[in-house]
Scaffold this motif. Structure first.
Motif, PDB file in Angstrom:
ATOM      1  N   LEU A  72     -44.676-110.635  50.920  1.00  0.00           N
ATOM      2  CA  LEU A  72     -43.883-109.416  50.740  1.00  0.00           C
ATOM      3  C   LEU A  72     -42.519-109.499  51.428  1.00  0.00           C
ATOM      4  CD1 LEU A  72     -43.497-106.517  49.803  1.00  0.00           C
ATOM      5  CD2 LEU A  72     -44.733-105.755  51.831  1.00  0.00           C
ATOM      6  N   LEU A  73     -42.486-109.887  52.704  1.00  0.00           N
ATOM      7  CA  LEU A  73     -41.220-109.958  53.428  1.00  0.00           C
ATOM      8  C   LEU A  73     -40.280-110.975  52.793  1.00  0.00           C
ATOM      9  CD1 LEU A  73     -42.351-109.756  57.171  1.00  0.00           C
ATOM     10  CD2 LEU A  73     -41.331-107.956  55.762  1.00  0.00           C
ATOM     11  N   PHE A  74     -40.838-112.121  52.408  1.00  0.00           N
ATOM     12  CA  PHE A  74     -40.014-113.147  51.761  1.00  0.00           C
ATOM     13  C   PHE A  74     -39.463-112.634  50.440  1.00  0.00           C
ATOM     14  CE2 PHE A  74     -39.672-116.673  48.714  1.00  0.00           C
ATOM     15  CZ  PHE A  74     -38.717-117.454  49.348  1.00  0.00           C
ATOM     16  N   GLN A  75     -40.314-111.923  49.684  1.00  0.00           N
ATOM     17  CA  GLN A  75     -39.889-111.398  48.383  1.00  0.00           C
ATOM     18  C   GLN A  75     -38.756-110.389  48.527  1.00  0.00           C
ATOM     19  OE1 GLN A  75     -42.564-108.709  46.459  1.00  0.00           O
ATOM     20  NE2 GLN A  75     -41.812-109.160  44.412  1.00  0.00           N
ATOM     21  N   THR A  76     -38.924-109.432  49.446  1.00  0.00           N
ATOM     22  CA  THR A  76     -37.888-108.406  49.606  1.00  0.00           C
ATOM     23  C   THR A  76     -36.593-109.006  50.150  1.00  0.00           C
ATOM     24  OG1 THR A  76     -38.860-107.838  51.764  1.00  0.00           O
ATOM     25  CG2 THR A  76     -39.492-106.490  49.889  1.00  0.00           C
ATOM     26  N   PHE A  77     -36.719-110.022  51.006  1.00  0.00           N
ATOM     27  CA  PHE A  77     -35.520-110.715  51.504  1.00  0.00           C
ATOM     28  C   PHE A  77     -34.812-111.425  50.353  1.00  0.00           C
ATOM     29  CE2 PHE A  77     -33.086-114.025  53.672  1.00  0.00           C
ATOM     30  CZ  PHE A  77     -32.558-113.330  54.757  1.00  0.00           C
ATOM     31  N   THR A  78     -35.598-112.056  49.473  1.00  0.00           N
ATOM     32  CA  THR A  78     -35.037-112.746  48.305  1.00  0.00           C
ATOM     33  C   THR A  78     -34.359-111.758  47.365  1.00  0.00           C
ATOM     34  OG1 THR A  78     -36.762-114.437  48.449  1.00  0.00           O
ATOM     35  CG2 THR A  78     -35.565-114.277  46.376  1.00  0.00           C
ATOM     36  N   ILE A  79     -34.980-110.597  47.168  1.00  0.00           N
ATOM     37  CA  ILE A  79     -34.372-109.543  46.344  1.00  0.00           C
ATOM     38  C   ILE A  79     -33.002-109.180  46.900  1.00  0.00           C
ATOM     39  CG2 ILE A  79     -34.543-107.094  45.698  1.00  0.00           C
ATOM     40  CD1 ILE A  79     -37.601-107.503  45.542  1.00  0.00           C
ATOM     41  N   GLY A  80     -32.917-109.083  48.233  1.00  0.00           N
ATOM     42  CA  GLY A  80     -31.646-108.762  48.866  1.00  0.00           C
ATOM     43  C   GLY A  80     -30.580-109.808  48.593  1.00  0.00           C
ATOM     44  N   ILE A  81     -30.961-111.085  48.603  1.00  0.00           N
ATOM     45  CA  ILE A  81     -29.999-112.158  48.310  1.00  0.00           C
ATOM     46  C   ILE A  81     -29.492-112.037  46.875  1.00  0.00           C
ATOM     47  CG2 ILE A  81     -29.733-114.660  48.029  1.00  0.00           C
ATOM     48  CD1 ILE A  81     -31.740-115.018  50.310  1.00  0.00           C
ATOM     49  N   ILE A  82     -30.415-111.759  45.942  1.00  0.00           N
ATOM     50  CA  ILE A  82     -30.030-111.610  44.527  1.00  0.00           C
ATOM     51  C   ILE A  82     -29.083-110.439  44.345  1.00  0.00           C
ATOM     52  CG2 ILE A  82     -30.895-111.068  42.215  1.00  0.00           C
ATOM     53  CD1 ILE A  82     -33.482-112.583  42.994  1.00  0.00           C
ATOM     54  N   ILE A  83     -29.423-109.299  44.970  1.00  0.00           N
ATOM     55  CA  ILE A  83     -28.556-108.117  44.891  1.00  0.00           C
ATOM     56  C   ILE A  83     -27.182-108.445  45.454  1.00  0.00           C
ATOM     57  CG2 ILE A  83     -28.190-105.772  45.789  1.00  0.00           C
ATOM     58  CD1 ILE A  83     -31.255-105.440  45.735  1.00  0.00           C
ATOM     59  N   GLY A  84     -27.152-109.152  46.572  1.00  0.00           N
ATOM     60  CA  GLY A  84     -25.885-109.508  47.194  1.00  0.00           C
ATOM     61  C   GLY A  84     -25.031-110.409  46.328  1.00  0.00           C
ATOM     62  N   LEU A  85     -25.663-111.332  45.610  1.00  0.00           N
ATOM     63  CA  LEU A  85     -24.914-112.272  44.775  1.00  0.00           C
ATOM     64  C   LEU A  85     -24.352-111.622  43.518  1.00  0.00           C
ATOM     65  CD1 LEU A  85     -27.120-115.510  44.984  1.00  0.00           C
ATOM     66  CD2 LEU A  85     -24.770-115.244  45.832  1.00  0.00           C
ATOM     67  N   VAL A  86     -25.156-110.788  42.847  1.00  0.00           N
ATOM     68  CA  VAL A  86     -24.747-110.274  41.536  1.00  0.00           C
ATOM     69  C   VAL A  86     -24.215-108.843  41.568  1.00  0.00           C
ATOM     70  CG1 VAL A  86     -26.408-111.779  40.410  1.00  0.00           C
ATOM     71  CG2 VAL A  86     -27.028-109.415  40.862  1.00  0.00           C
ATOM     72  N   GLY A  87     -24.435-108.119  42.672  1.00  0.00           N
ATOM     73  CA  GLY A  87     -23.906-106.760  42.755  1.00  0.00           C
ATOM     74  C   GLY A  87     -24.659-105.755  41.917  1.00  0.00           C
ATOM     75  N   ALA A  88     -25.883-106.096  41.474  1.00  0.00           N
ATOM     76  CA  ALA A  88     -26.709-105.158  40.702  1.00  0.00           C
ATOM     77  C   ALA A  88     -27.728-104.501  41.619  1.00  0.00           C
ATOM     78  CB  ALA A  88     -27.410-105.882  39.550  1.00  0.00           C
ATOM     79  N   GLY A  89     -28.368-103.461  41.114  1.00  0.00           N
ATOM     80  CA  GLY A  89     -29.272-102.691  41.962  1.00  0.00           C
ATOM     81  C   GLY A  89     -30.578-103.385  42.298  1.00  0.00           C
ATOM     82  N   GLY A  90     -31.147-104.128  41.344  1.00  0.00           N
ATOM     83  CA  GLY A  90     -32.402-104.828  41.596  1.00  0.00           C
ATOM     84  C   GLY A  90     -33.634-103.965  41.485  1.00  0.00           C
TER      85      GLY A  90
END
Length: 260
Positions: free
Chosen positions: A145-163
């Motif tokens: 879970l922690l790894f997944q939510t951290f990864t989601i944050g990286i994706i949001i940061g890169l593309v600027g979408a909400g996720g």
């Protein structure tokens, strides 16, 4: 062309209000291809636009009892830390030219192609039935879970979408939230992630606050219109149609960026 871009801002909020998510996926393409803003700056602006608009949507859902504040913070902390780190340190570290051989790959092209891939995943998620979304999430071990939510944050940061399409399944499975409450809580998390990530950009790029304020203002108007119209439309059909539109936009971006 600029007028069409501002109309797009209204549509971003409108879709967010109607469906509880998805509208943010249009923000970067509108900023890049209609308003002709550099992709790196566009992803930063998108975080502010998406974050602010989602915050208004979260407030409306909170008034209806559809936001779980406790779980919202629990899930948001790993992801907004990742968003801030990505915007403050990772994005500036990406070289302007990533590859020269066997083909030229620039930073801007990389971000737009990566964004198009995320759009495809978002469209697939929107086309899934709610039961399928929960079953997909059910394959994820709690230890990740922690790894997944951290990864989601990286994706949001890169593309600027909400996720939201990545956050909602986690809320349904791990927090045991009903789908409607998961959507409302997701907007709360998106708002925190996006606005904190934007703080990383404030320190590295020059912000055109006049443009950003007017564009965001129209998006906020759109979300209130969308929330009002929500009771008059078939949400499932709307999401399905929008998902196919997102697939079309992703194809357009891939063709435009890779055919150059």
């Amino acid at each position: 062309m600029e007028l069409f871009g501002y109309f797009g801002a209204l549509c971003i909020g409108l879709i967010l209000g109607l469906t509880g998510g998805g509208g943010s996926i249009l923000t970067v393409p509108i900023l890049v291809y209609v308003m002709l803003i550099d992709p790196i700056i566009a992803t930063a602006y998108s975080l502010f636009i998406v974050g602010t608009t989602s915050a208004f949507g979260a407030v409306q859902n909170y008034r209806k009892g559809l936001v779980d504040i406790k779980n919202g913070f629990l899930f948001a902390i790993p992801s907004f830390v990742a968003v801030y780190i990505t915007r403050r340190f990772l994005v500036p570290l990406i070289p302007d030219t990533i590859l020269e051989q066997p083909f030229l790959l620039t930073k801007s092209t990389f971000l737009m192609v990566f964004f198009a891939v995320i759009m495809v995943l978002a469209a697939i998620s929107m086309l899934k039935k709610k039961k399928e979304v929960v079953e997909t999430a059910g394959n994820i071990a709690i230890s990740t879970l922690l790894f997944q939510t951290f990864t989601i944050g990286i994706i949001i940061g890169l593309v600027g979408a909400g996720g939201g399409f990545l956050i909602i399944p986690s809320l349904v499975l791990f927090a045991k939230l009903p789908m409607k409450k998961a959507v409302g809580t997701s907007l709360f998390i998106i708002a925190m992630n996006s606005l904190i990530g934007f703080l990383g950009d404030v320190q590295t790029i020059t912000i055109d606050w006049k443009f950003l304020s007017s564009f965001t203002g129209l998006s906020i108007i759109g979300i209130f219109i969308g929330i009002y119209l929500n009771k008059y439309v078939n949400e499932s059909q709307l999401k399905k149609g929008f998902a196919y539109f997102v697939l079309f936009m992703a194809t357009f971006i891939l063709v435009k960026e890779l055919a150059m």
